[in-house]
Design a protein around this motif. Structure first.
Motif, short mmCIF file in Angstrom:
data_model
loop_
_atom_site.label_atom_id
_atom_site.label_comp_id
_atom_site.label_asym_id
_atom_site.label_seq_id
_atom_site.Cartn_x
_atom_site.Cartn_y
_atom_site.Cartn_z
N LYS A 287 0.84 -1.22 -0.07
CA LYS A 287 0.04 -0.05 0.00
C LYS A 287 0.74 1.28 -0.03
O LYS A 287 0.54 2.12 -0.75
N PHE A 288 1.81 1.26 0.77
CA PHE A 288 2.56 2.58 0.94
C PHE A 288 4.02 2.50 0.06
O PHE A 288 4.98 2.73 0.32
N ARG A 289 3.65 2.23 -1.34
CA ARG A 289 4.76 2.11 -2.14
C ARG A 289 5.04 3.47 -2.96
O ARG A 289 3.98 4.41 -2.98
N PHE A 330 -5.32 3.77 15.37
CA PHE A 330 -5.90 4.91 14.96
C PHE A 330 -4.76 5.98 14.57
O PHE A 330 -5.07 6.90 13.84
N HIS A 331 -3.49 5.46 14.80
CA HIS A 331 -2.48 6.50 14.17
C HIS A 331 -1.93 6.42 12.97
O HIS A 331 -1.54 5.36 12.43
N ARG A 332 -2.34 7.50 12.09
CA ARG A 332 -2.11 7.33 10.67
C ARG A 332 -1.31 8.54 10.14
O ARG A 332 -1.34 9.50 10.90
N LEU A 333 -0.52 8.34 9.12
CA LEU A 333 0.30 9.56 8.78
C LEU A 333 -0.35 10.20 7.42
O LEU A 333 0.13 11.06 6.83
N TYR A 339 -4.08 7.44 1.17
CA TYR A 339 -4.26 5.91 1.27
C TYR A 339 -5.24 5.19 2.12
O TYR A 339 -5.41 5.78 3.26
N SER A 340 -5.69 4.15 1.69
CA SER A 340 -6.90 3.63 2.51
C SER A 340 -6.43 3.10 3.74
O SER A 340 -5.37 2.82 3.78
N GLY A 341 -7.64 2.97 4.96
CA GLY A 341 -7.09 2.39 6.02
C GLY A 341 -7.59 2.90 7.39
O GLY A 341 -8.05 4.14 7.27
#
Ligand code: ADP
Length: 388
Positions: A287-289, A330-333, A339-341
């Motif tokens: 995903k984080f490509r 719940f920590h997302r950047l 980016y989904s998630g």
């Protein structure tokens, strides 16, 4: 355990002394020394094991002053009795000449100190020190008890919280399913029949309900992860990788990812949890490509009795200030649009790994790709080779 440990460190508080002594003159000399030093005390005198045991049980002393040699007994034999009775009372030997070797031996066996009868002036100092040490010992034990209690309370409240999260997310599913399906139905039946705004609003409601459903499912997965006691099942990670990659087929094909793995071990980790762990990490690596098709590798090596796994990618990487926080729920950047998630995947990974006594961390820098590392106890016996 003496109840008055706090007071006994001062000379004004009442101190109950048990003297193990057969010579009345020595009894008197010791008591005189105590009075002279300002101790406020009561005392009992015994000469035999039976009397000593009875006295200890009936009037728990705060201090034992024992002669080394008695006609029918030995002062040092009072120590195992105190231990058997489970009370922590300092015992000071008050004796005639005592050889250096014997004295050291007595201290080793648990006597607090020894004072020669010819030098009784030293006795008060020795008593003060013994009582002070006992007080500190009790303080430390109390602190340890409080700490153990706090740890227990924390574990209990954690467990309660987890149960709450589980029940809440589980029970929320049903009403949410109603909301999701009826808003969907509304959308299907009335699209184009109401005004444009109504279509838009129903669309938002459907989307919101669906998002909440995935969120609740993820939360449920999080509270389920690591709920059961670690199982001892043998999970062959090489075989497991085939299933994991099969589950990720769509995103692998869409991204053009190449995933390699080599000589992964057999681990004593629940198969489902191990698959969740690898799938989350490899899923993230895809995903984080960056723009190019990602190259991902999974490796494992044995380090200090643990299998240390590494899932490496050549993706967008993570700034150093975020490397710890990303493992929190719940920590997302990034925004969901980028980016989904939901920001739960790594928290689940952490929970699973820690459940088995391992650790998880990431080594990364922005633009340089990331390697997620985790450890699991190496109880496995074999290492097999495979590659995809
Ligand atoms: P989600 O993938 O749903 O956002 P995760 O808990 O799996 O939630 O990950 C948390 C955050 O950590 C991600 O939002 C992302 O910012 C960062 N992250 C995780 N894996 C990678 C990776 N392989 N490369 C770069 N960033 C990552």
């Amino acid at each position: 355990m003496s109840a008055g440990s706090k007071e006994v460190e001062t000379a004004d508080a009442k101190l109950h002394v048990l003297q193990v002594e057969d010579n009345p003159l020595d009894v008197e000399l010791v008591q005189r020394e105590l009075r002279r030093a300002g101790f406020n005390f009561t005392s009992a005198v015994v000469q035999t094991k039976e009397d000593f045991t009875r006295e200890v049980r009936e009037h728990c002393p705060q201090l034992v002053l024992a002669d080394y040699n008695l006609p029918q007994w030995r002062g040092m034999e009072a120590l195992p009795i105190l231990e058997e009775e489970g009370i922590d009372v300092p015992l000071i030997l008050v004796t005639g000449a005592l050889g250096e070797v014997t004295a050291v031996e007595c201290l080793k066996q648990g006597a607090t100190d020894y004072v020669l009868k010819g030098a009784l002036a030293r006795l008060p100092v020795s008593i003060h020190r013994a009582l002070r040490e006992k007080y500190l010992r009790e303080q430390r034990k109390q602190a340890e008890r409080e700490l153990a209690q706090m740890v227990e309370e924390l574990a209990r409240s954690n467990e309660e919280l987890e149960r709450f999260a589980y029940v809440a997310s589980h029970d929320l599913q049903e009403p949410l399913r109603m909301v999701a399906s009826y808003t969907q139905l509304l959308g299907e039946r009335y699209r184009g029949k109401l005004d444009e705004n109504a279509d838009k609003y129903i669309g938002y409601a459907v989307e919101g309900a669906q998002r909440m459903q995935t969120l609740i499912q993820d939360l449920l997965a999080f509270s389920r992860a690591g709920r059961n006691k670690p199982t001892g099942g043998d999970t062959d990670c090489n075989l497991l990788m085939k299933d994991v990659l099969l589950n990720l087929t769509a995103s692998i094909q869409e991204s053009g990812a190449v995933v390699t793995y080599d000589a992964l071990p057999v681990v004593s980790t629940d198969r489902l949890q191990m698959s969740q762990l690898l799938q989350n990490l490899i899923g993230n690596a895809i995903k984080f490509r960056t723009q190019k098709p990602p190259a991902i590798s999974v490796k494992a090596e044995e380090v200090n009795g643990f299998w240390q796994f590494g899932v490496s990618d050549d993706g967008i990487g993570i700034a150093p200030e975020h490397v710890d926080a990303i493992f929190s729920v719940f920590h997302r950047l990034h925004t969901r649009a980028e980016y989904s998630g939901n920001g739960i995947g790594l928290a689940i990974c952490k929970k699973i790994v820690e459940h088995y006594g391992g650790k998880i961390w990431v080594e990364s820098s922005p633009g340089q790709g990331s390697t997620f590392k985790f450890t699991l106890p190496a109880r496995a016996t074999q290492t097999k080779g495979a590659s995809a």
